[in-house]
Design a protein around this motif. Structure first.
Motif, mmCIF file in Angstrom:
data_model
loop_
_atom_site.group_PDB
_atom_site.id
_atom_site.type_symbol
_atom_site.label_atom_id
_atom_site.label_comp_id
_atom_site.label_asym_id
_atom_site.label_seq_id
_atom_site.Cartn_x
_atom_site.Cartn_y
_atom_site.Cartn_z
ATOM 1 N N GLN A 44 0.828 -1.208 0.000
ATOM 2 C CA GLN A 44 0.000 0.000 0.000
ATOM 3 C C GLN A 44 0.865 1.263 0.000
ATOM 4 N N GLU A 45 1.954 1.238 0.781
ATOM 5 C CA GLU A 45 2.869 2.389 0.790
ATOM 6 C C GLU A 45 3.462 2.616 -0.594
ATOM 7 N N LEU A 46 3.886 1.543 -1.237
ATOM 8 C CA LEU A 46 4.478 1.667 -2.571
ATOM 9 C C LEU A 46 3.457 2.170 -3.586
ATOM 10 N N GLN A 47 2.230 1.709 -3.462
ATOM 11 C CA GLN A 47 1.182 2.175 -4.369
ATOM 12 C C GLN A 47 0.913 3.665 -4.166
ATOM 13 N N ARG A 48 0.891 4.114 -2.907
ATOM 14 C CA ARG A 48 0.712 5.550 -2.624
ATOM 15 C C ARG A 48 1.875 6.351 -3.191
ATOM 16 N N ASP A 49 3.099 5.846 -2.992
ATOM 17 C CA ASP A 49 4.276 6.536 -3.510
ATOM 18 C C ASP A 49 4.236 6.610 -5.028
#
Length: 82
Positions: A44-49
């Motif tokens: 999820q963090e990578l998708q937000r980034d």
């Protein structure tokens, strides 16, 4: 179970930490669940980034990779100086 898994369970039982094979298996499942939770959180963090990067790109607010690394190194050097 495969012989390797059975051997692993037996090794764990000999430590005395677990009283039964079921306890060993339940502990393994808990660790697997924790790993999955960490993976999902990181995903999820990578998708937000990625969304943030895409939006910055659309606004022409991106920096060349080499320049970005140089800026980061400069910033780190400044922080480490007394």
């Amino acid at each position: 179970m495969s012989p390797e898994v059975e051997a692993l369970v037996q090794r764990q039982l000999t430590t005395g930490k677990y009283k039964s094979a079921i306890e060993v298996i339940l502990a393994a499942i808990q660790l697997l669940e924790q790993k999955e939770d960490i993976y999902q959180g990181r995903l999820q963090e990578l998708q937000r980034d990625a969304v943030i990067g895409q939006q910055a790109s659309q606004r022409n607010q991106v920096v060349d990779g080499a320049i970005a690394i140089a800026q980061i190194r400069t910033s780190l050097r400044r922080r480490s100086q007394p």
